[in-house]
Enzyme design. Structure first.
Site, PDB file in Angstrom:
ATOM      1  N   LYS A  24       0.819  -1.220   0.000  1.00 16.94           N
ATOM      2  CA  LYS A  24       0.000   0.000   0.000  1.00 16.94           C
ATOM      3  C   LYS A  24       0.848   1.263   0.000  1.00 16.94           C
ATOM      4  O   LYS A  24       0.674   2.143  -0.839  1.00 16.94           O
ATOM      5  CB  LYS A  24      -0.929  -0.008   1.223  1.00 16.94           C
ATOM      6  CG  LYS A  24      -1.579   1.327   1.528  1.00 16.94           C
ATOM      7  CD  LYS A  24      -2.460   1.219   2.737  1.00 16.94           C
ATOM      8  CE  LYS A  24      -2.295   2.168   3.861  1.00 16.94           C
ATOM      9  NZ  LYS A  24      -1.642   3.409   3.821  1.00 16.94           N
ATOM     10  N   ASN A  25       1.772   1.356   0.957  1.00 16.58           N
ATOM     11  CA  ASN A  25       2.492   2.619   1.135  1.00 16.58           C
ATOM     12  C   ASN A  25       3.485   2.915   0.005  1.00 16.58           C
ATOM     13  O   ASN A  25       3.853   4.063  -0.200  1.00 16.58           O
ATOM     14  CB  ASN A  25       3.199   2.656   2.497  1.00 16.58           C
ATOM     15  CG  ASN A  25       2.200   2.819   3.635  1.00 16.58           C
ATOM     16  OD1 ASN A  25       1.039   3.145   3.403  1.00 16.58           O
ATOM     17  ND2 ASN A  25       2.630   2.578   4.863  1.00 16.58           N
ATOM     18  N   ARG A  64      -4.103   9.824   3.691  1.00 19.42           N
ATOM     19  CA  ARG A  64      -2.903  10.508   4.162  1.00 19.42           C
ATOM     20  C   ARG A  64      -1.925  10.800   3.018  1.00 19.42           C
ATOM     21  O   ARG A  64      -1.349  11.878   2.899  1.00 19.42           O
ATOM     22  CB  ARG A  64      -2.221   9.596   5.198  1.00 19.42           C
ATOM     23  CG  ARG A  64      -1.080  10.233   5.909  1.00 19.42           C
ATOM     24  CD  ARG A  64      -1.583  11.171   6.953  1.00 19.42           C
ATOM     25  NE  ARG A  64      -0.576  12.119   7.369  1.00 19.42           N
ATOM     26  CZ  ARG A  64      -0.856  13.306   7.863  1.00 19.42           C
ATOM     27  NH1 ARG A  64      -2.099  13.705   7.977  1.00 19.42           N
ATOM     28  NH2 ARG A  64       0.097  14.106   8.243  1.00 19.42           N
ATOM     29  N   CYS A 107      -5.273   7.718   8.877  1.00 21.08           N
ATOM     30  CA  CYS A 107      -5.503   7.205  10.228  1.00 21.08           C
ATOM     31  C   CYS A 107      -5.202   8.264  11.274  1.00 21.08           C
ATOM     32  O   CYS A 107      -4.292   9.067  11.118  1.00 21.08           O
ATOM     33  CB  CYS A 107      -4.606   5.999  10.492  1.00 21.08           C
ATOM     34  SG  CYS A 107      -5.060   4.551   9.533  1.00 21.08           S
ATOM     35  N   ARG A 141      -0.480  14.637  13.298  1.00 19.65           N
ATOM     36  CA  ARG A 141       0.369  14.151  12.197  1.00 19.65           C
ATOM     37  C   ARG A 141       0.826  15.361  11.383  1.00 19.65           C
ATOM     38  O   ARG A 141       0.251  15.698  10.355  1.00 19.65           O
ATOM     39  CB  ARG A 141      -0.397  13.133  11.339  1.00 19.65           C
ATOM     40  CG  ARG A 141      -0.755  11.883  12.114  1.00 19.65           C
ATOM     41  CD  ARG A 141      -1.340  10.798  11.248  1.00 19.65           C
ATOM     42  NE  ARG A 141      -0.366  10.180  10.384  1.00 19.65           N
ATOM     43  CZ  ARG A 141      -0.633   9.138   9.596  1.00 19.65           C
ATOM     44  NH1 ARG A 141      -1.841   8.623   9.578  1.00 19.65           N
ATOM     45  NH2 ARG A 141       0.296   8.608   8.827  1.00 19.65           N
ATOM     46  N   PRO A 142       1.883  16.018  11.863  1.00 16.50           N
ATOM     47  CA  PRO A 142       2.302  17.271  11.232  1.00 16.50           C
ATOM     48  C   PRO A 142       2.948  17.032   9.863  1.00 16.50           C
ATOM     49  O   PRO A 142       3.369  15.920   9.560  1.00 16.50           O
ATOM     50  CB  PRO A 142       3.351  17.822  12.208  1.00 16.50           C
ATOM     51  CG  PRO A 142       3.880  16.619  12.920  1.00 16.50           C
ATOM     52  CD  PRO A 142       2.785  15.603  12.945  1.00 16.50           C
ATOM     53  N   ILE A 143       3.026  18.109   9.056  1.00 14.39           N
ATOM     54  CA  ILE A 143       3.762  17.991   7.787  1.00 14.39           C
ATOM     55  C   ILE A 143       4.839  19.087   7.708  1.00 14.39           C
ATOM     56  O   ILE A 143       5.250  19.492   6.626  1.00 14.39           O
ATOM     57  CB  ILE A 143       2.828  18.032   6.555  1.00 14.39           C
ATOM     58  CG1 ILE A 143       1.979  19.306   6.540  1.00 14.39           C
ATOM     59  CG2 ILE A 143       1.959  16.817   6.461  1.00 14.39           C
ATOM     60  CD1 ILE A 143       1.431  19.607   5.144  1.00 14.39           C
ATOM     61  N   ASP A 144       5.280  19.555   8.904  1.00 15.52           N
ATOM     62  CA  ASP A 144       6.283  20.626   8.925  1.00 15.52           C
ATOM     63  C   ASP A 144       7.579  20.231   8.210  1.00 15.52           C
ATOM     64  O   ASP A 144       8.226  21.058   7.567  1.00 15.52           O
ATOM     65  CB  ASP A 144       6.582  21.046  10.375  1.00 15.52           C
ATOM     66  CG  ASP A 144       7.033  19.871  11.235  1.00 15.52           C
ATOM     67  OD1 ASP A 144       6.343  18.835  11.226  1.00 15.52           O
ATOM     68  OD2 ASP A 144       8.089  19.983  11.882  1.00 15.52           O
ATOM     69  N   ASP A 172       3.646   0.167  12.199  1.00  8.33           N
ATOM     70  CA  ASP A 172       2.403  -0.350  11.615  1.00  8.33           C
ATOM     71  C   ASP A 172       2.118  -1.800  12.013  1.00  8.33           C
ATOM     72  O   ASP A 172       1.104  -2.372  11.607  1.00  8.33           O
ATOM     73  CB  ASP A 172       2.425  -0.208  10.080  1.00  8.33           C
ATOM     74  CG  ASP A 172       2.171   1.238   9.660  1.00  8.33           C
ATOM     75  OD1 ASP A 172       1.914   2.083  10.535  1.00  8.33           O
ATOM     76  OD2 ASP A 172       2.234   1.519   8.448  1.00  8.33           O
ATOM     77  N   ARG A 177      -8.989  -0.019   3.571  1.00  8.56           N
ATOM     78  CA  ARG A 177      -7.977   0.904   3.048  1.00  8.56           C
ATOM     79  C   ARG A 177      -6.656   0.178   2.762  1.00  8.56           C
ATOM     80  O   ARG A 177      -5.829   0.683   2.011  1.00  8.56           O
ATOM     81  CB  ARG A 177      -7.709   2.045   4.049  1.00  8.56           C
ATOM     82  CG  ARG A 177      -8.837   3.049   4.155  1.00  8.56           C
ATOM     83  CD  ARG A 177      -8.410   4.270   4.968  1.00  8.56           C
ATOM     84  NE  ARG A 177      -7.034   4.604   4.672  1.00  8.56           N
ATOM     85  CZ  ARG A 177      -6.074   4.750   5.581  1.00  8.56           C
ATOM     86  NH1 ARG A 177      -6.344   4.641   6.845  1.00  8.56           N
ATOM     87  NH2 ARG A 177      -4.841   5.034   5.215  1.00  8.56           N
TER      88      ARG A 177
HETATM   89  C1  UD1 Z   1       4.021   6.598   6.877  1.00  9.94           C
HETATM   90  C2  UD1 Z   1       2.977   5.558   6.640  1.00  9.94           C
HETATM   91  C3  UD1 Z   1       2.364   5.144   7.957  1.00  9.94           C
HETATM   92  C4  UD1 Z   1       3.441   4.691   8.929  1.00  9.94           C
HETATM   93  C5  UD1 Z   1       4.537   5.744   9.034  1.00  9.94           C
HETATM   94  C6  UD1 Z   1       5.742   5.280   9.847  1.00  9.94           C
HETATM   95  C7  UD1 Z   1       2.128   6.213   4.415  1.00  9.94           C
HETATM   96  C8  UD1 Z   1       0.979   6.750   3.649  1.00  9.94           C
HETATM   97  N1  UD1 Z   1       1.954   6.122   5.739  1.00  9.94           N
HETATM   98  O1  UD1 Z   1       3.343   7.706   7.434  1.00  9.94           O
HETATM   99  O2  UD1 Z   1       1.479   4.067   7.713  1.00  9.94           O
HETATM  100  O3  UD1 Z   1       2.849   4.542  10.211  1.00  9.94           O
HETATM  101  O4  UD1 Z   1       5.021   6.083   7.732  1.00  9.94           O
HETATM  102  O5  UD1 Z   1       6.308   4.153   9.251  1.00  9.94           O
HETATM  103  O6  UD1 Z   1       3.145   5.837   3.858  1.00  9.94           O
HETATM  104  N2  UD1 Z   1       6.682  13.940  11.572  1.00  9.94           N
HETATM  105  C9  UD1 Z   1       6.869  15.263  11.902  1.00  9.94           C
HETATM  106  N3  UD1 Z   1       6.791  16.195  10.888  1.00  9.94           N
HETATM  107  C10 UD1 Z   1       6.556  15.835   9.606  1.00  9.94           C
HETATM  108  C11 UD1 Z   1       6.354  14.480   9.284  1.00  9.94           C
HETATM  109  C12 UD1 Z   1       6.428  13.544  10.307  1.00  9.94           C
HETATM  110  O7  UD1 Z   1       7.084  15.626  13.041  1.00  9.94           O
HETATM  111  O8  UD1 Z   1       6.507  16.718   8.738  1.00  9.94           O
HETATM  112  C13 UD1 Z   1       6.752  12.918  12.641  1.00  9.94           C
HETATM  113  C14 UD1 Z   1       5.409  12.252  12.878  1.00  9.94           C
HETATM  114  O9  UD1 Z   1       4.603  12.966  13.801  1.00  9.94           O
HETATM  115  C15 UD1 Z   1       5.842  10.893  13.418  1.00  9.94           C
HETATM  116  C16 UD1 Z   1       7.170  10.631  12.679  1.00  9.94           C
HETATM  117  O10 UD1 Z   1       7.616  11.881  12.203  1.00  9.94           O
HETATM  118  O11 UD1 Z   1       6.089  10.993  14.797  1.00  9.94           O
HETATM  119  C17 UD1 Z   1       7.091   9.653  11.523  1.00  9.94           C
HETATM  120  O12 UD1 Z   1       6.116  10.075  10.589  1.00  9.94           O
HETATM  121  P1  UD1 Z   1       6.214   9.714   9.027  1.00  9.94           P
HETATM  122  O13 UD1 Z   1       7.279   8.681   8.800  1.00  9.94           O
HETATM  123  O14 UD1 Z   1       6.257  10.992   8.259  1.00  9.94           O
HETATM  124  O15 UD1 Z   1       4.838   9.028   8.777  1.00  9.94           O
HETATM  125  P2  UD1 Z   1       3.977   9.126   7.481  1.00  9.94           P
HETATM  126  O16 UD1 Z   1       4.867   9.272   6.275  1.00  9.94           O
HETATM  127  O17 UD1 Z   1       2.858  10.099   7.697  1.00  9.94           O
END
Ligand code: UD1
Length: 430
Positions: A22-23, A93, A117, A122-125, A307, A399
């Site tokens: 999926k991812n 997501r 989920c 779940r920030p995107i900073d 996961d 999903r």
């Molecule tokens: C992806 C997976 C999700 C999995 C995760 C960790 C997809 C669609 N989803 O999520 O299923 O649980 O990897 O393997 O591929 N963070 C920040 N700022 C950011 C981005 C992330 O602080 O801009 C933090 C998050 O809060 C979290 C950590 O980094 O604590 C890891 O997040 P991330 O690896 O980005 O997860 P996703 O890519 O959203």
């Protein structure tokens, strides 16, 4: 409302084939935005996240044709930037990959805030940090994210990611593929889906090296071309079925996988006393007597995957003694514990740590799938528990798990979909 009806307590035996990851698939499908040509993507899992990603591209003007249920031809030549529909984007997501891909191709992006989920903030900073480092202005306002390359095209630069983030690594890579010059991502995520997305882009003519290590180098290119590409197998789907074998005291051969991707899961199951046999493209997990207590800490790859946290927790509840799970990635991943407690599990949560008092068998009960992997855990728990259980909110499970009921039925599970009236309908009927 559709629910899963489960009659559990039977050991499961047989072979379960694993679908595409999926991812990786969501990232590769949305990365076709960068290509401006026709791509054929194979081994796509037939799950709602992929259907949504393909629908988003269609609405944006791509020509999408399913050649078979696992294979899509996607032509993004006439894609219109900034045209992704909010009602679809917010369901998934991974729709945030449209930001990097649109920015890389058009020098601008306009995308609704992503869904997915809910396990805490779940920030995107870090994604924004990556785009900004490459010369984009980024604004988040009114539920939308708008990004514009200052000179119409991004320029390569060094990007240090403060945390290991799969999403930020892939998104920065997407933005950098067509940027001017060299981009270096430091502290990059090493997950197999990062590698798969890079492999797809390289097959299209990109120049990416180091994917799979924590330093990724991307030399910008002017054009990408279409390719035929096959997505890697899903290590989390595989891990879910591996845990299921031990939880139901059965024996399952999980096929069509890359065993190295599940080695952290195999190692933990072995530590608990399950028998593991690894082949080139398969792993067999066999219950071999009472499961032993262990501690688990989830970490970015190659650590134990977050996961697999909920699924593993079910197994620890069935093991002898006290186990500890420490969640090393997300702040709020233990919401599913209340559902397991309804089945008689004895688990205490303190922040990112869960203490699991095992030893008791789980009892059948009605439970909810609170998110995708929590839903997978409920499937394992209800199949392990003797008696009749029902799982609601199963749209989360759809999903991420292709043909769950069909695959489980073939290894002896008594699990089926059942339509029941919505609570709203019942209220009206009363
Ligand atoms: C992806 C997976 C999700 C999995 C995760 C960790 C997809 C669609 N989803 O999520 O299923 O649980 O990897 O393997 O591929 N963070 C920040 N700022 C950011 C981005 C992330 O602080 O801009 C933090 C998050 O809060 C979290 C950590 O980094 O604590 C890891 O997040 P991330 O690896 O980005 O997860 P996703 O890519 O959203």
């Amino acid at each position: 409302m559709e629910i899963l009806s489960v009659n559990g307590g039977k050991p499961l035996y047989g072979t379960i084939p694993v679908s595409g990851m999926k991812n990786a698939a969501v990232a590769v499908v949305l990365a076709t935005v960068l290509v401006e040509d026709k791509c054929v993507i194979d081994n796509l899992p037939d799950i709602s996240d992929i259907n949504i990603a393909l629908e988003i591209l269609s609405v944006m003007g791509a020509k999408v044709k399913m050649l078979n249920p696992a294979c899509a031809e996607i032509d993004t030549t006439f894609l219109k930037p900034g045209s992704s529909p909010y009602d679809l984007v917010r369901k998934m997501r991974a729709s945030y990959y449209l930001l990097g891909a649109e920015l890389g191709r058009f020098g601008r992006a306009f995308v609704g805030c992503p869904g997915g989920c809910d396990f805490g903030v779940r920030p995107i900073d870090l994604h924004i940090k990556g785009f900004t480092a490459l010369g984009a202005d980024v604004n988040v306002e009114g539920g939308y994210i708008e990004a514009t390359a200052k000179d119409g095209r991004l320029s390569g630069d060094n990007v240090y990611l403060d945390l290991v983030s799969v999403g930020a690594t892939i998104n920065t890579m997407l933005a950098a593929v067509k940027a001017k010059g060299l981009t270096v991502i430091e502290n990059a995520a090493r997950e197999p889906h990062v590698v798969d997305t890079a492999s797809f882009l390289n097959a299209c003519g990109a120049d990416i090296s180091g994917a799979g290590t924590d330093v990724i180098k991307i030399r910008g290119v002017d054009h990408l071309h279409g390719v035929n590409y096959t997505v890697i197998p899903d290590m989390i789907e595989a891990g879910t079925y591996m845990v299921l074998a031990a939880a139901t005291k059965g024996k399952l051969k999980v096929t069509g996988i890359i065993p190295k991707h599940v080695s952290s899961i195999s190692a933990k199951l072995e530590e608990m006393g399950a028998k593991i046999v690894e082949e080139d493209e398969a792993v067999t997990v066999e219950y071999a007597g009472p499961l032993k207590r262990i501690n688990v800490k989830t970490l970015p790859y190659p650590g134990f995957p977050t996961d697999m946290n909920p699924q593993m927790c079910v197994l620890l509840a069935l093991a002898e003694g006290t186990s500890i799970i420490t969640e090393g990635v997300w702040n709020n991943r233990f919401r599913y514990v209340d559902e397991l407690k309804r089945m008689g599990a004895n688990i205490k949560v303190d922040g990112r740590v869960a203490i699991v008092e095992g030893g008791e068998s789980l009892k059948a009960a009605p439970v909810r799938a609170l998110d995708l992997r929590a839903g997978a855990a409920m499937v394992i728990a209800t199949l392990a528990a003797k008696g009749h259980s029902e799982i609601s909110d199963i749209y989360h499970i759809r999903r991420g798990y292709e043909d769950l009921v069909g695959k489980l039925g073939k290894v002896g599970a008594d699990i089926s979909y059942k339509d029941i009236p919505d609570r709203q309908d019942l209220d009206q009927a009363n």
